[in-house]
Design a protein around this motif. Structure first.
Motif, PDB file in Angstrom:
ATOM      1  N   ALA A  16      14.257  41.848  28.794  1.00  0.00           N
ATOM      2  CA  ALA A  16      13.751  42.727  27.733  1.00  0.00           C
ATOM      3  C   ALA A  16      14.813  43.035  26.696  1.00  0.00           C
ATOM      4  N   LYS A  17      16.068  43.261  27.140  1.00  0.00           N
ATOM      5  CA  LYS A  17      17.130  43.670  26.220  1.00  0.00           C
ATOM      6  C   LYS A  17      17.891  42.497  25.613  1.00  0.00           C
ATOM      7  N   GLY A  18      17.825  41.341  26.262  1.00  0.00           N
ATOM      8  CA  GLY A  18      18.577  40.197  25.767  1.00  0.00           C
ATOM      9  C   GLY A  18      19.981  40.116  26.320  1.00  0.00           C
ATOM     10  N   ARG A  19      20.463  41.227  26.889  1.00  0.00           N
ATOM     11  CA  ARG A  19      21.791  41.264  27.501  1.00  0.00           C
ATOM     12  C   ARG A  19      21.947  42.577  28.233  1.00  0.00           C
ATOM     13  N   ALA A  20      22.694  42.576  29.329  1.00  0.00           N
ATOM     14  CA  ALA A  20      23.024  43.823  30.026  1.00  0.00           C
ATOM     15  C   ALA A  20      24.396  43.660  30.655  1.00  0.00           C
ATOM     16  N   SER A  21      25.203  44.710  30.589  1.00  0.00           N
ATOM     17  CA  SER A  21      26.538  44.664  31.164  1.00  0.00           C
ATOM     18  C   SER A  21      26.482  45.068  32.630  1.00  0.00           C
ATOM     19  N   VAL A  22      27.509  44.666  33.385  1.00  0.00           N
ATOM     20  CA  VAL A  22      27.599  45.026  34.796  1.00  0.00           C
ATOM     21  C   VAL A  22      27.639  46.544  34.953  1.00  0.00           C
ATOM     22  N   ALA A  23      28.457  47.200  34.121  1.00  0.00           N
ATOM     23  CA  ALA A  23      28.574  48.653  34.215  1.00  0.00           C
ATOM     24  C   ALA A  23      27.243  49.336  33.923  1.00  0.00           C
ATOM     25  N   GLU A  24      26.533  48.849  32.929  1.00  0.00           N
ATOM     26  CA  GLU A  24      25.233  49.419  32.563  1.00  0.00           C
ATOM     27  C   GLU A  24      24.233  49.290  33.721  1.00  0.00           C
ATOM     28  N   LEU A  25      24.219  48.118  34.357  1.00  0.00           N
ATOM     29  CA  LEU A  25      23.289  47.884  35.463  1.00  0.00           C
ATOM     30  C   LEU A  25      23.656  48.723  36.689  1.00  0.00           C
ATOM     31  N   ALA A  26      24.941  48.852  36.932  1.00  0.00           N
ATOM     32  CA  ALA A  26      25.374  49.659  38.070  1.00  0.00           C
ATOM     33  C   ALA A  26      24.929  51.110  37.913  1.00  0.00           C
ATOM     34  N   THR A  33      29.514  48.227  41.038  1.00  0.00           N
ATOM     35  CA  THR A  33      29.602  47.029  40.182  1.00  0.00           C
ATOM     36  C   THR A  33      29.669  45.764  41.035  1.00  0.00           C
ATOM     37  N   GLU A  34      30.263  45.858  42.229  1.00  0.00           N
ATOM     38  CA  GLU A  34      30.314  44.698  43.125  1.00  0.00           C
ATOM     39  C   GLU A  34      28.909  44.284  43.564  1.00  0.00           C
ATOM     40  N   THR A  35      28.050  45.270  43.823  1.00  0.00           N
ATOM     41  CA  THR A  35      26.665  44.969  44.194  1.00  0.00           C
ATOM     42  C   THR A  35      25.938  44.291  43.043  1.00  0.00           C
ATOM     43  N   VAL A  36      26.164  44.785  41.829  1.00  0.00           N
ATOM     44  CA  VAL A  36      25.526  44.174  40.658  1.00  0.00           C
ATOM     45  C   VAL A  36      25.980  42.727  40.502  1.00  0.00           C
ATOM     46  N   ARG A  37      27.263  42.483  40.678  1.00  0.00           N
ATOM     47  CA  ARG A  37      27.772  41.114  40.530  1.00  0.00           C
ATOM     48  C   ARG A  37      27.140  40.183  41.564  1.00  0.00           C
ATOM     49  N   ASP A  39      24.136  40.640  42.875  1.00  0.00           N
ATOM     50  CA  ASP A  39      22.753  40.451  42.411  1.00  0.00           C
ATOM     51  C   ASP A  39      22.692  39.417  41.292  1.00  0.00           C
ATOM     52  N   LEU A  40      23.632  39.500  40.355  1.00  0.00           N
ATOM     53  CA  LEU A  40      23.642  38.556  39.238  1.00  0.00           C
ATOM     54  C   LEU A  40      23.926  37.142  39.712  1.00  0.00           C
ATOM     55  N   ALA A  41      24.762  37.020  40.729  1.00  0.00           N
ATOM     56  CA  ALA A  41      25.049  35.693  41.278  1.00  0.00           C
ATOM     57  C   ALA A  41      23.782  35.076  41.862  1.00  0.00           C
ATOM     58  N   VAL A  42      22.982  35.895  42.554  1.00  0.00           N
ATOM     59  CA  VAL A  42      21.712  35.419  43.116  1.00  0.00           C
ATOM     60  C   VAL A  42      20.761  34.986  41.999  1.00  0.00           C
ATOM     61  N   LEU A  43      20.648  35.824  40.967  1.00  0.00           N
ATOM     62  CA  LEU A  43      19.737  35.535  39.853  1.00  0.00           C
ATOM     63  C   LEU A  43      20.194  34.330  39.046  1.00  0.00           C
ATOM     64  N   ASP A  44      21.520  34.191  38.897  1.00  0.00           N
ATOM     65  CA  ASP A  44      22.058  33.045  38.173  1.00  0.00           C
ATOM     66  C   ASP A  44      21.756  31.759  38.933  1.00  0.00           C
ATOM     67  N   LYS A  45      21.952  31.777  40.225  1.00  0.00           N
ATOM     68  CA  LYS A  45      21.694  30.595  41.049  1.00  0.00           C
ATOM     69  C   LYS A  45      20.221  30.194  40.994  1.00  0.00           C
ATOM     70  N   ALA A  46      19.359  31.200  40.865  1.00  0.00           N
ATOM     71  CA  ALA A  46      17.916  30.935  40.788  1.00  0.00           C
ATOM     72  C   ALA A  46      17.477  30.503  39.394  1.00  0.00           C
ATOM     73  N   HIS A  53      30.598  36.867  30.441  1.00  0.00           N
ATOM     74  CA  HIS A  53      31.700  37.810  30.625  1.00  0.00           C
ATOM     75  C   HIS A  53      31.190  39.250  30.573  1.00  0.00           C
ATOM     76  N   GLY A  54      31.330  39.959  31.676  1.00  0.00           N
ATOM     77  CA  GLY A  54      30.985  41.381  31.706  1.00  0.00           C
ATOM     78  C   GLY A  54      29.536  41.697  31.966  1.00  0.00           C
ATOM     79  N   GLY A  55      28.681  40.683  32.147  1.00  0.00           N
ATOM     80  CA  GLY A  55      27.273  40.986  32.350  1.00  0.00           C
ATOM     81  C   GLY A  55      26.419  39.744  32.486  1.00  0.00           C
ATOM     82  N   ALA A  56      25.216  39.800  31.916  1.00  0.00           N
ATOM     83  CA  ALA A  56      24.288  38.677  32.019  1.00  0.00           C
ATOM     84  C   ALA A  56      23.373  38.640  30.816  1.00  0.00           C
ATOM     85  N   VAL A  57      22.878  37.436  30.523  1.00  0.00           N
ATOM     86  CA  VAL A  57      21.871  37.223  29.487  1.00  0.00           C
ATOM     87  C   VAL A  57      20.740  36.423  30.122  1.00  0.00           C
ATOM     88  N   PRO A  58      19.564  36.393  29.497  1.00  0.00           N
ATOM     89  CA  PRO A  58      18.492  35.563  30.051  1.00  0.00           C
ATOM     90  C   PRO A  58      18.914  34.096  30.073  1.00  0.00           C
TER      91      PRO A  58
END
Length: 259
Positions: A16-26, A33-37, A39-46, A53-58
């Protein structure tokens, strides 16, 4: 909230946002932040999101398909208008030289060009050239070459051969994406080559980009972030992104908000 539920929520938020930072998601999901990272690793792999750097994009943020100028022009138009108004403060005194890159935000900057001083303006943008051709105070130089329909920008050897001979006071540059790791980037190779030459030709580089482009990475890098003197964006830029870019020596101006 189970990890699978949180990961689904994170994916929806990033989309929805186009980008989100690790800190924002935490903060949003009250986890570390370790949990978010993780989660992002799982989503990235999928293939659902792409870690940057610092977060994720679609995942769709890294692609080769560009939207048409007419579609991009109405996207985040309020933010682009504010960015253009702030950029107008950077137009130099009379007798100076200006480079205007192609783009919907830079076209808005062209509309703000002062008419109380003579300026020599170089551009590869057909819409910008059409707008400035009738401005008496502007000495307009339109770069030649093949015009890309999707961006209405002149690209190719003809444009590059001229740019490689120029030195200008200031360049207003647009970008599809901007990150510390990948620099300024865009999907098309010919467009990237022209933008690269523009950055090299300028004594001072102003990048005009709304906050959805910050933290993103596109196919081809055309300049490192260290080549940017000022970034004019909107107040929605995350504190993390603002901090890491400021550490690179870039002046950050949030148009419509505190700078």
């Amino acid at each position: 909230m189970y990890p699978e539920e949180r990961q689904q929520a994170i994916a929806s938020l990033v989309s929805a946002k186009g980008r989100a930072s690790v800190a924002e998601l935490a903060q949003a999901y009250n986890v570390t932040t370790e949990t978010v990272r993780r989660d992002l690793a799982v989503l990235d792999k999928a293939g659902i999101v792409r870690r940057v750097h610092g977060g994720a994009v679609p995942a769709r943020a890294l692609h080769l398909i560009e939207t048409e100028v007419s579609e991009r022009d109405v996207t985040r138009s309020e933010q682009k208008d504010a960015i253009a108004a702030a950029a107008a403060e950077f137009f130099p005194p009379g007798g100076a030289t200006v480079l205007l890159d192609a783009g919907t935000t830079t076209t808005r900057i062209a509309a703000q060009i002062p008419t109380d001083r003579p300026l020599l303006v170089v551009t590869n943008s057909v819409p910008i050239a059409a707008r400035l051709a009738a401005v008496p105070s502007v000495s307009l130089h339109l770069l030649g070459g093949r015009v890309r329909g999707v961006t209405q920008a002149a690209v190719g050897d003809q444009a590059l051969s001229v740019l490689n001979t120029l030195r200008v006071d200031i360049a207003f540059i647009g970008t599809n994406a901007l990150s510390v790791r990948h620099g300024l980037s865009t999907p098309d190779g010919e467009e990237a080559a022209v933008k690269r030459a523009m950055v090299r030709a300028a004594n001072y580089v102003v990048v005009a980009a709304d906050s959805t482009k910050v933290g993103r990475e596109d196919f081809i890098s055309f300049a490192p972030v260290t080549s940017v003197d000022t970034l004019i964006t909107d107040p929605e830029i995350s504190p993390a992104d603002r901090g890491v870019l400021s550490e690179q020596g870039i002046e950050i101006i949030c148009a419509g908000g505190a700078s």
